[in-house]
Design an enzyme around this catalytic site. Structure first.
Site: not given
Length: 352
Positions: A119, A211, A303, A326
């Site tokens: 998205f 994502d 989520e 990350d």
């Protein structure tokens, strides 16, 4: 006495007539030429009944060519430092636990096509270039892939004019831009659900939902594919259940009680075959609608509903933190590869 004898005679004649009639009808029936019955007759009926026997004739044999690889050891697991199998026999994918050459051979013979959804809404469109370019280097290399880009800035995405490998295509799907980033996050389930019904079911075999503010930095291949898969959240993969940030309010459809739950799954990487993804997104979207009617917004939006679904509909495969990481976190000893990592950004600036 005479009347009784006459009755018996008449009855005997009646029985004889019936026997003669049955014999005549039987002879006539067998003398009629009836065309042989064929299953295609069912196709003309309004209510078509699936013919399982005919489906079996269309099965394709998946037979690997001769390959050279190291023999697996039945009494020595490839890794002992991590959990490799859940209590419900779902494998957990870590580096060194599979042979990608064997898997590629199997999936190539099946001719699967994989869909990848992201998205790129509002300012998140700035990530699409890095996302697609790194996906071309590392995501399902050598396999057929459809990139599905949900965006409110269709022309801006088109201007990139990406060069894609053979068998891969980019599909841009125009969607509304919602005011709040939280609503954008929650609406993803609805949009994936609708497109799975209208389009994906006819175009792909597996759907991977991730994502967009990420980049691929190492190989992500068919080892991730299964009927239904989720990914360990990089913040909680080693944490006790009490530390999970599940939705705890009993009135919420996303609620998970304190004494339930296996792992905490990330909303930024999940998928499966199109049927299972359809069922998952259908549940999550309806649960959100139920909460919205009660003025409830789940703690971590889509989520939270995803985690609720995985508690009661166990995934058939789980991806280790290698597949969602990350680099701001300290890298633990068990993390041998970082395949899909977050792009550094100012969250407040991007979301507003």
């Amino acid at each position: 006495m005479e009347s009784l004898e006459m009755f018996c005679q008449k009855r005997g004649c009646l029985y004889g007539f019936i026997v003669l009639l049955i014999f005549t009808l039987s002879f006539t029936w067998y003398s009629i030429e009836v065309p042989p019955w064929h299953p295609t007759f069912l196709s003309s009926c309004k209510m078509e009944i699936p013919n399982k026997a005919s489906l079996l004739h269309d099965l394709k044999e998946v037979k690997l060519q001769r390959m050279l690889y190291e023999k697996p050891n039945a009494v020595k697991p490839p890794r002992t430092d991590v959990l490799m199998m859940t209590p419900w026999f779902a494998p957990i994918v870590w580096n060194s636990t599979y042979d990608i050459n064997i898997l590629n051979a199997q999936f190539h013979q099946r001719g699967v096509r994989i869909g990848l959804t992201v998205f790129a809404i509002k300012k998140y469109v700035v990530f699409i270039k890095t996302f697609i370019e790194t996906a071309e280097k590392f995501f399902m290399v050598g396999h057929k892939v459809n990139y599905y880009i949900f965006t409110d800035r269709v022309e801006e995405v088109r201007q990139h004019n990406f060069t894609l490998s053979e068998g891969r295509q980019l599909v841009i799907l125009g969607v509304p831009a919602y005011k709040r980033w939280q609503e954008v996050s929650m609406r993803r389930m609805e949009m994936i659900h609708n497109q799975t019904y209208e389009r994906f079911a006819n175009e792909i075999d597996y759907l991977v939902c991730v994502d967009v503010d990420m980049r691929f930095s190492d190989d992500v291949g068919v080892e991730i594919l299964s009927d239904l898969f989720g990914t360990f959240h990089p913040s909680y993969y080693g944490a006790p259940r009490t530390h999970y940030t599940y939705e705890r309010r009993p009135e919420s459809a996303a609620c998970i009680p304190e004494d339930e739950g296996d792992f905490y799954y990330a909303g930024g990487f999940f998928g499966g075959n199109v049927v299972e993804v359809f069922k998952l997104t259908h549940f999550c979207h309806n649960a959100m609608l139920s909460d919205t009617a009660k003025n409830i917004e789940a703690r971590w939006h889509d989520e939270s509903y995803l985690n609720n679904y995985f508690v009661y509909h166990k995934p058939t495969k789980i991806l280790s933190p290698e597949y969602l990481w990350d680099n701001n976190f300290a890298v633990p000893e068990i993390l041998k590869r970082r395949r899909f990592v977050a792009v550094p950004k100012n969250h407040n600036e991007i979301r507003n």
